[in-house]
Design a protein around this motif. Structure first.
Motif, PDB file in Angstrom:
ATOM      1  N   ASN A  61      14.197  21.047   0.386  1.00 38.94           N
ATOM      2  CA  ASN A  61      14.151  22.622   1.227  1.00 38.94           C
ATOM      3  C   ASN A  61      12.630  22.750   0.354  1.00 38.94           C
ATOM      4  O   ASN A  61      12.639  24.270   0.435  1.00 38.94           O
ATOM      5  CB  ASN A  61      15.284  23.390   0.759  1.00 38.94           C
ATOM      6  CG  ASN A  61      15.764  23.054  -0.504  1.00 38.94           C
ATOM      7  OD1 ASN A  61      15.389  22.275  -1.639  1.00 38.94           O
ATOM      8  ND2 ASN A  61      16.621  24.606  -0.947  1.00 38.94           N
ATOM      9  N   ALA A  62      12.040  22.436  -0.310  1.00 41.09           N
ATOM     10  CA  ALA A  62      10.831  22.805  -1.116  1.00 41.09           C
ATOM     11  C   ALA A  62       9.374  22.383   0.377  1.00 41.09           C
ATOM     12  O   ALA A  62       9.475  21.232   1.334  1.00 41.09           O
ATOM     13  CB  ALA A  62      10.695  21.324  -2.110  1.00 41.09           C
ATOM     14  N   PRO A  63       8.758  23.399  -0.301  1.00 40.63           N
ATOM     15  CA  PRO A  63       7.794  23.168   0.739  1.00 40.63           C
ATOM     16  C   PRO A  63       6.773  21.990   0.701  1.00 40.63           C
ATOM     17  O   PRO A  63       6.517  22.005  -0.449  1.00 40.63           O
ATOM     18  CB  PRO A  63       7.243  24.794   0.401  1.00 40.63           C
ATOM     19  CG  PRO A  63       7.990  25.146  -0.580  1.00 40.63           C
ATOM     20  CD  PRO A  63       9.096  24.642  -1.191  1.00 40.63           C
ATOM     21  N   GLY A  64       6.638  21.255   1.611  1.00 43.83           N
ATOM     22  CA  GLY A  64       5.384  20.694   1.935  1.00 43.83           C
ATOM     23  C   GLY A  64       6.335  18.924   1.248  1.00 43.83           C
ATOM     24  O   GLY A  64       5.528  18.534   1.628  1.00 43.83           O
ATOM     25  N   PHE A  65       7.620  18.867   0.739  1.00 42.84           N
ATOM     26  CA  PHE A  65       8.310  18.409   0.678  1.00 42.84           C
ATOM     27  C   PHE A  65       7.904  16.941   2.328  1.00 42.84           C
ATOM     28  O   PHE A  65       8.380  17.057   3.175  1.00 42.84           O
ATOM     29  CB  PHE A  65       9.330  18.474   0.483  1.00 42.84           C
ATOM     30  CG  PHE A  65      10.260  16.870  -0.571  1.00 42.84           C
ATOM     31  CD1 PHE A  65       9.573  16.578  -1.885  1.00 42.84           C
ATOM     32  CD2 PHE A  65      10.893  16.328  -0.023  1.00 42.84           C
ATOM     33  CE1 PHE A  65      10.330  15.843  -2.276  1.00 42.84           C
ATOM     34  CE2 PHE A  65      12.088  14.563  -0.357  1.00 42.84           C
ATOM     35  CZ  PHE A  65      10.965  14.316  -0.900  1.00 42.84           C
ATOM     36  N   ASP A  66       7.967  15.867   2.012  1.00 47.45           N
ATOM     37  CA  ASP A  66       7.893  14.596   2.718  1.00 47.45           C
ATOM     38  C   ASP A  66       8.661  13.495   2.103  1.00 47.45           C
ATOM     39  O   ASP A  66       8.045  12.590   1.105  1.00 47.45           O
ATOM     40  CB  ASP A  66       6.437  14.193   3.734  1.00 47.45           C
ATOM     41  CG  ASP A  66       6.288  13.308   4.540  1.00 47.45           C
ATOM     42  OD1 ASP A  66       7.115  12.672   4.175  1.00 47.45           O
ATOM     43  OD2 ASP A  66       5.835  13.210   4.873  1.00 47.45           O
ATOM     44  N   ALA A  67      10.027  13.534   2.497  1.00 42.38           N
ATOM     45  CA  ALA A  67      10.373  11.953   1.650  1.00 42.38           C
ATOM     46  C   ALA A  67       9.869  11.044   1.946  1.00 42.38           C
ATOM     47  O   ALA A  67       9.679  10.105   1.043  1.00 42.38           O
ATOM     48  CB  ALA A  67      12.297  12.397   2.435  1.00 42.38           C
ATOM     49  N   ASP A  68      10.078  10.833   3.106  1.00 43.87           N
ATOM     50  CA  ASP A  68       9.226   9.058   3.520  1.00 43.87           C
ATOM     51  C   ASP A  68       8.289   8.978   2.588  1.00 43.87           C
ATOM     52  O   ASP A  68       8.024   7.765   1.912  1.00 43.87           O
ATOM     53  CB  ASP A  68       8.999   8.922   5.220  1.00 43.87           C
ATOM     54  CG  ASP A  68      10.327   8.439   6.062  1.00 43.87           C
ATOM     55  OD1 ASP A  68      11.609   8.847   4.890  1.00 43.87           O
ATOM     56  OD2 ASP A  68      10.100   9.102   7.197  1.00 43.87           O
ATOM     57  N   ALA A  69       6.962   9.678   2.682  1.00 41.53           N
ATOM     58  CA  ALA A  69       5.845   9.836   2.172  1.00 41.53           C
ATOM     59  C   ALA A  69       6.513   9.788   0.217  1.00 41.53           C
ATOM     60  O   ALA A  69       5.597   9.357   0.173  1.00 41.53           O
ATOM     61  CB  ALA A  69       4.705  10.329   2.608  1.00 41.53           C
ATOM     62  N   PHE A  70       7.572  10.453  -0.257  1.00 37.29           N
ATOM     63  CA  PHE A  70       7.291  10.749  -1.239  1.00 37.29           C
ATOM     64  C   PHE A  70       7.912   8.973  -1.785  1.00 37.29           C
ATOM     65  O   PHE A  70       7.741   9.029  -2.888  1.00 37.29           O
ATOM     66  CB  PHE A  70       8.177  11.938  -1.733  1.00 37.29           C
ATOM     67  CG  PHE A  70       8.671  12.267  -2.546  1.00 37.29           C
ATOM     68  CD1 PHE A  70       7.910  13.461  -3.526  1.00 37.29           C
ATOM     69  CD2 PHE A  70      10.082  11.580  -3.285  1.00 37.29           C
ATOM     70  CE1 PHE A  70       8.784  12.937  -4.804  1.00 37.29           C
ATOM     71  CE2 PHE A  70      10.415  12.131  -5.185  1.00 37.29           C
ATOM     72  CZ  PHE A  70      10.124  12.545  -5.428  1.00 37.29           C
ATOM     73  N   CYS A  71       8.871   8.892  -1.122  1.00 34.27           N
ATOM     74  CA  CYS A  71       9.234   7.669  -1.632  1.00 34.27           C
ATOM     75  C   CYS A  71       8.912   6.742  -1.643  1.00 34.27           C
ATOM     76  O   CYS A  71       9.031   5.421  -2.400  1.00 34.27           O
ATOM     77  CB  CYS A  71      11.138   6.796  -0.464  1.00 34.27           C
ATOM     78  SG  CYS A  71      11.970   8.354  -0.795  1.00 34.27           S
ATOM     79  N   GLY A  72       7.768   6.619  -1.040  1.00 30.06           N
ATOM     80  CA  GLY A  72       6.908   5.638  -0.668  1.00 30.06           C
ATOM     81  C   GLY A  72       5.978   4.879  -1.694  1.00 30.06           C
ATOM     82  O   GLY A  72       5.835   4.767  -2.423  1.00 30.06           O
ATOM     83  N   VAL A  73       5.309   6.333  -2.084  1.00 30.23           N
ATOM     84  CA  VAL A  73       4.367   6.263  -2.867  1.00 30.23           C
ATOM     85  C   VAL A  73       5.171   6.432  -4.702  1.00 30.23           C
ATOM     86  O   VAL A  73       4.476   5.663  -5.119  1.00 30.23           O
ATOM     87  CB  VAL A  73       3.973   7.693  -2.986  1.00 30.23           C
ATOM     88  CG1 VAL A  73       4.380   8.772  -4.008  1.00 30.23           C
ATOM     89  CG2 VAL A  73       2.134   7.999  -3.979  1.00 30.23           C
ATOM     90  N   HIS A  74       6.074   6.197  -4.932  1.00 31.02           N
ATOM     91  CA  HIS A  74       6.412   5.870  -5.925  1.00 31.02           C
ATOM     92  C   HIS A  74       7.370   4.257  -5.813  1.00 31.02           C
ATOM     93  O   HIS A  74       7.504   3.738  -7.123  1.00 31.02           O
ATOM     94  CB  HIS A  74       8.355   6.848  -6.378  1.00 31.02           C
ATOM     95  CG  HIS A  74       8.050   8.031  -6.587  1.00 31.02           C
ATOM     96  ND1 HIS A  74       7.350   8.676  -6.250  1.00 31.02           N
ATOM     97  CD2 HIS A  74       8.024   8.439  -7.527  1.00 31.02           C
ATOM     98  CE1 HIS A  74       7.219  10.668  -6.098  1.00 31.02           C
ATOM     99  NE2 HIS A  74       8.031  10.239  -7.920  1.00 31.02           N
ATOM    100  N   ALA A  75       7.673   4.140  -4.474  1.00 32.19           N
ATOM    101  CA  ALA A  75       8.434   2.339  -4.415  1.00 32.19           C
ATOM    102  C   ALA A  75       6.752   1.550  -4.542  1.00 32.19           C
ATOM    103  O   ALA A  75       7.205   0.710  -5.902  1.00 32.19           O
ATOM    104  CB  ALA A  75       9.021   2.737  -3.270  1.00 32.19           C
ATOM    105  N   SER A  76       5.729   1.838  -4.376  1.00 32.58           N
ATOM    106  CA  SER A  76       3.995   1.445  -4.872  1.00 32.58           C
ATOM    107  C   SER A  76       4.063   0.561  -6.196  1.00 32.58           C
ATOM    108  O   SER A  76       3.196  -0.381  -6.107  1.00 32.58           O
ATOM    109  CB  SER A  76       3.101   2.319  -3.808  1.00 32.58           C
ATOM    110  OG  SER A  76       2.925   3.310  -5.046  1.00 32.58           O
ATOM    111  N   GLY A  77       4.904   2.112  -7.049  1.00 28.71           N
ATOM    112  CA  GLY A  77       4.210   1.213  -8.572  1.00 28.71           C
ATOM    113  C   GLY A  77       2.596   1.809  -8.889  1.00 28.71           C
ATOM    114  O   GLY A  77       2.430   1.554 -10.251  1.00 28.71           O
ATOM    115  N   GLU A  78       2.173   2.188  -7.782  1.00 29.04           N
ATOM    116  CA  GLU A  78       0.616   2.637  -8.592  1.00 29.04           C
ATOM    117  C   GLU A  78       0.708   4.191  -8.927  1.00 29.04           C
ATOM    118  O   GLU A  78       1.737   5.210  -9.424  1.00 29.04           O
ATOM    119  CB  GLU A  78      -0.122   3.513  -6.891  1.00 29.04           C
ATOM    120  CG  GLU A  78      -1.421   4.339  -7.241  1.00 29.04           C
ATOM    121  CD  GLU A  78      -1.592   4.736  -6.141  1.00 29.04           C
ATOM    122  OE1 GLU A  78      -3.211   4.921  -5.954  1.00 29.04           O
ATOM    123  OE2 GLU A  78      -1.285   5.636  -4.736  1.00 29.04           O
TER     124      GLU A  78
END
Length: 455
Positions: free
Chosen positions: A13-30
């Motif tokens: 429910n947070a403004p601008g939150f994109d679950a798929d992109a959020f999880c993707g960037v955390h999984a990338s290890g960058e």
């Protein structure tokens, strides 16, 4: 790292939150590395022992790095030439510059200041005639704050170690206050895996309650038309937009929108009840970690306490000693006071503010010059790192190996140089004092700051 669905669903429910992109960037290890230059000390980026990649767009002195260096073994870090800081939090500069006349003398409080990233940033933005009060309630963290403030070298900073409620009696004292509030830490998931392990909905609730108490406690010390900058590293609306609504509803504040570049990809949010403007940073949308910031203006004044004649809890240094002290500084006109046998150098504005802060526990104020022994000064480490130290004092240039020996508090051999107090430098940046004696040199680097890690 993999984000548990039970966690990221809490942010849906947070403004601008994109679950798929959020999880993707955390999984990338960058991982993103960034620093902020000390404009009072470092003028040439080529002095750095590593390469910068590109500027942080919302911060004049912020830089992204090509790769993360081993900062511990860089003498310039210990000299206060730069600060290792997360890029999103450097957005504070926009809030300061767009809401305050930073060329004017201001009093600013950084309430939850340790370890010192935002405090050193604020000090660089404010005018030399301003006064910055940096506070940290936890004693061990206050010591880290003091160390980083000392290394940064500013002469217009006071470090305190107090609970926020202790500021409530300082009515109408500050032109601006920055509250980077203790939070649940979800914005740091990518940098710190333990933040995700320790995160819970109960923690969010606890932090939200604490944030409200902190702001209510310090609100009286903000003058009418003063600015409050509120920030967290949390994605939870309970700690962000709902706190903004609390500030407007309970304290009668007015939201203060900022002007931002759309290319920065910062998400602009609005609180659910009063439409307060906030700014959200997501690591899948920009080069930085999770961050939230909102700005408010105090519309109704707390009656300013009448100025009573208060006797300072210190002694004024006799004028006869001024000549001895002033030769160590690059400027004239500083005031000198004595506290517990230590001589402090203060501007007029600093001394006036210090009088009003006497009810607080003060760890550091201005420049600690040192102690007078007979007719001589035994200089303090703070003086060597100050941006006001005289360039005419004896100094010696060390190469990197010798500089690291010095920072480990080992004896260093300096060759044939005049006897007495000398500043040890690396690339012309002071690191601290040595005292040259007939048969040896004494290393006066602070024991508690020395490098302990092997190279």
């Amino acid at each position: 790292m993999i984000i548990s669905p039970s966690i990221y669903r809490a942010f849906e429910n947070a403004p601008g939150f994109d679950a798929d992109a959020f999880c993707g960037v955390h999984a990338s290890g960058e991982q993103i590395s960034s620093i902020r230059i000390n404009p009072a000390k470092l003028n040439d980026l080529s002095d750095l022992g590593f390469s910068v990649e590109s500027p942080v767009p919302w911060c004049k002195s912020g830089w992204y790095l090509e790769e993360r260096p081993f900062y511990t073994f860089d003498p310039l870090l210990h000299a206060g030439a730069y600060y290792v800081q997360e890029a999103s939090s450097m957005f504070l500069e926009q809030a300061l510059k767009q809401t305050l006349d930073c060329s004017a003398p201001l009093r600013v409080l950084d309430l939850c200041a340790a370890p010192g990233g935002k405090s050193t940033h604020i000090q660089s933005v404010l005018s030399p005639d301003s006064v910055l009060v940096c506070n940290e309630v936890i004693r061990s963290r206050a010591a880290i704050l003091e160390e980083n403030i000392t290394k940064w070298g500013g002469a217009n900073v006071i470090v305190t170690n107090n609970d926020p409620r202790d500021f409530s009696r300082l009515t109408g004292l500050f032109d601006a206050m920055v509250v980077d509030a203790p939070c649940s830490g979800s914005g740091m998931f990518r940098k710190d895996a333990s933040a995700a392990e320790n995160w819970s909905a109960d923690l969010v609730t606890l932090c939200s309650q604490r944030q409200q108490r902190i702001i209510a406690d310090i609100w009286p010390s903000l003058k009418e038309d003063g600015i409050l900058i509120y920030a967290t590293c949390s994605y939870s609306i309970e700690e962000d937009e709902m706190i903004a609504d609390f500030i407007m509803e309970e304290l009668g504040a007015e939201s203060f929108p900022l002007s931002i570049d759309s290319n920065w990809n910062i998400v602009i949010s609005n609180s659910p009840k009063y439409n307060a403007t906030g700014y959200r940073f997501y690591p899948d949308k920009l080069k930085g970690e999770g961050f939230f910031l909102a700005v408010f203006k105090k519309t109704s004044g707390t009656e300013k306490s009448s100025k009573k004649s208060v006797r300072p809890k210190w002694e004024t240094v006799p004028k006869i000693n001024y000549k001895v002290l002033e030769r160590w500084l690059s400027v004239k006109g500083m005031r000198f006071i004595s506290i517990n046998d230590s001589i402090l150098a203060l501007t007029e504005q600093m001394e006036e503010t210090l009088v009003q802060l006497q009810s607080l526990y003060i760890k550091r104020a201005g420049i600690t010059m040192g102690k007078i022994a007979g007719k001589e000064l035994i200089p303090d480490h703070s003086l060597a790192l100050s941006t006001l130290v005289s360039p005419h004092l004896s100094s010696i240039e060390l190469d990197r190996d010798l500089a690291l020996q010095y920072l480990r508090k080992e004896e260093i051999r300096v060759g044939d140089i005049p006897k007495g107090w000398t500043i040890a430098c690396y690339k012309n940046h002071p690191l601290g004092w040595i005292k040259v004696l007939p048969n040896r040199t004494n290393n006066y680097y602070p024991k508690e700051w020395r490098i302990l890690k092997p190279a």
